[in-house]
Design an enzyme around this catalytic site. Structure first.
Site, PDB file in Angstrom:
ATOM      1  N   SER A 119      10.392  16.537  27.195  1.00 27.16           N
ATOM      2  CA  SER A 119       9.983  15.337  26.714  1.00 27.16           C
ATOM      3  C   SER A 119       8.881  14.783  27.670  1.00 27.16           C
ATOM      4  CB  SER A 119      11.046  14.335  26.366  1.00 27.16           C
ATOM      5  OG  SER A 119      11.741  13.968  27.768  1.00 27.16           O
ATOM      6  N   ASP A 125      11.107   3.658  27.505  1.00 32.15           N
ATOM      7  CA  ASP A 125      12.120   3.553  26.568  1.00 32.15           C
ATOM      8  C   ASP A 125      13.261   3.553  27.251  1.00 32.15           C
ATOM      9  OD1 ASP A 125      11.961   6.317  27.323  1.00 32.15           O
ATOM     10  OD2 ASP A 125      11.481   6.830  25.147  1.00 32.15           O
ATOM     11  N   HIS A 184      11.776   7.629  29.447  1.00 35.26           N
ATOM     12  CA  HIS A 184      10.490   8.507  29.724  1.00 35.26           C
ATOM     13  C   HIS A 184       9.506   7.248  30.209  1.00 35.26           C
ATOM     14  CE1 HIS A 184      12.443  10.336  26.225  1.00 35.26           C
ATOM     15  NE2 HIS A 184      12.200  11.194  26.915  1.00 35.26           N
TER      16      HIS A 184
END
Ligand SMILES: *[C@@H]1O[C@H](CO)[C@@H](O)[C@H](O)[C@H]1NC(C)=O
Ligand SMILES: *[C@@H]1O[C@H](CO)[C@@H](O)[C@H](O)[C@H]1NC(C)=O
Ligand SMILES: *[C@@H]1O[C@H](CO)[C@@H](O)[C@H](O)[C@H]1NC(C)=O
Length: 379
Positions: free
Chosen positions: A37, A346, A349
């Site tokens: 991610s 968040d 990340h």
């Protein structure tokens, strides 16, 4: 001087000169990026949306740069976006997007991806659920599938253009990977020493992937290490401890960061081994750990003003603004007023601001060995 020695010296000199000039006269024309991610540009969204709830396709994701959710796990650009911009390449499309234009490469990284194949976690009872099949070997398979068309797109460059010529002008990323592997193992209740026993397997998997790419013609490869996951708001919340000794001088979890550092140590050594076996390849070890620690130690020095261990986007939960029942992107969960002042977007990340700092340190140093721009002959 003995003639053989003269010959040897001049041979070494000319091959050095030749190496340098061919690198500086040939620009990078594409990028192929494998990982999770931290650099995904939309694959996880395509893969996960049909089978589980996802929130990254909702505002405020993307609010800082794209102005709308872009499939990235950030408020804006991720590290490889800054690298692509610097190299004069377009942002990389996600491999799983509908008909991606792969003429300048493609992003194969998927949020949630592990280095080790998913069946390993399932058959060893490390995860109580079915994982999406998106590990490093699957991403390599996608690369091999797309390679002929990616190199077709480059054929305008000249006749007799083959895959190998095309790939030796590409910049590859293999990672960051490992963060999800270790997360799953921590979540299975393992101790620090137990988690560390998995590190050699993760590192070998990454190293073999680099080797597989080099054997297909890759020359420029960036291998990023792990960030300090023990400083992430989500992990700090999950592993909240009453014991002050579990935290370091920043307030990060010692044990989790110790695993990340052990991974980085072995990975750096593996990169050294690969350089020895493939001297023609330019393999960059990119440090993802120190740049984040440097910011967290002295946020205001780097222009970060928020509470460095708090997430920007969250529902106000606990000490770290992270609540596992109210993720960023859910209704009623808001972003902070100034994401550029925060490190974590968040809770898991990084913000675009942190990504930019890391990318810059990888391109120009000091957080890459060698810096990407010197590896590709641009400085
Ligand atoms: C490489 O890129 C630079 C600027 O990005 C450009 O000026 C130069 O002409 C390029 N060289 C080649 C060989 O394409
Ligand atoms: C893909 O992008 C390249 C360069 O960005 C462009 O020249 C080409 O026309 C595009 N191909 C398609 C099918 O859109
Ligand atoms: C994942 O996908 C690969 C390649 O498509 C396949 O070989 C493998 O069996 C799959 N693994 C699982 C657990 O579904």
């Amino acid at each position: 001087m003995d003639l053989t020695l003269v010959f040897l010296v001049s041979f070494i000199l000319s091959s050095l000169l030749c190496g340098v000039s061919s690198a500086s006269s040939r620009n990078i024309t594409s990028m192929f990026t494998l990982g999770d991610s931290h650099i995904d540009t939309g694959n996880a969204l395509v893969m996960a949306a049909p089978v589980m709830p996802v929130w990254i396709d909702k505002p405020p994701y993307g609010e800082t740069f794209f102005g709308h959710p872009s499939g990235r796990f950030s408020d804006g650009r991720v590290i490889i976006d800054f690298i692509a911009e610097e190299l004069g390449l377009p942002f990389l499309p996600a491999f799983l997007a509908s008909s991606p234009n792969v003429s300048h490469g493609v992003n194969l990284a998927v949020g949630g991806a592990t280095a080790i194949e998913v069946s390993f976690f399932e058959t060893n009872g490390l995860v109580p659920f079915k994982l999406l099949n998106n590990s490093l070997d699957v991403q390599l398979g996608w690369f091999e599938q797309i390679k002929p068309s990616a190199c077709d797109g480059a054929s305008e460059e000249g006749q007799g253009y083959n895959d190998r010529d095309c790939l030796d002008r590409a910049l590859f990323f293999v990672g960051e990977l490992g963060v999800n592997d270790y997360n799953f193992i921590w979540m299975a209740g393992k101790t620090e020493d137990e988690v560390k026993t998995y590190v050699p397997k993760v590192v070998d998997t990454i190293s073999m992937a680099v080797e597989r790419l080099i054997n297909q013609g890759a020359v420029y490869i960036v291998v990023p290490g792990n960030p300090p996951t023990g400083c992430s708001p989500a992990i700090l919340t999950f592993r909240l401890s009453p014991n002050r000794a579990d935290y370091d001088h920043i307030g990060c979890l010692r044990a989790v960061n110790a695993v990340a550092r052990y991974h980085n140590l072995l990975l750096r050594a593996a990169v050294g081994g690969l350089r020895g076996r493939y001297p023609h390849a330019r393999i960059v070890f990119a440090d993802f750990y120190d740049p984040i620690i440097r910011i967290l130690e002295n946020p205001s020095h780097f222009g970060f003003a928020g509470d460095a261990l708090k997430a920007c986007c969250g529902a106000g939960g606990g000490a770290y603004n992270w609540d596992p029942s109210a993720f960023c992107g859910m209704p009623g969960v808001a972003a902070c007023g100034d994401p550029a002042a925060y490190v974590s977007w968040d809770g898991v990340h990084y913000t675009e601001a942190a990504n930019r700092y890391v990318a810059d340190g990888w391109l120009r140093g000091p957080y890459a060995d060698p810096p990407i721009l010197s590896a590709v002959g641009r400085s």
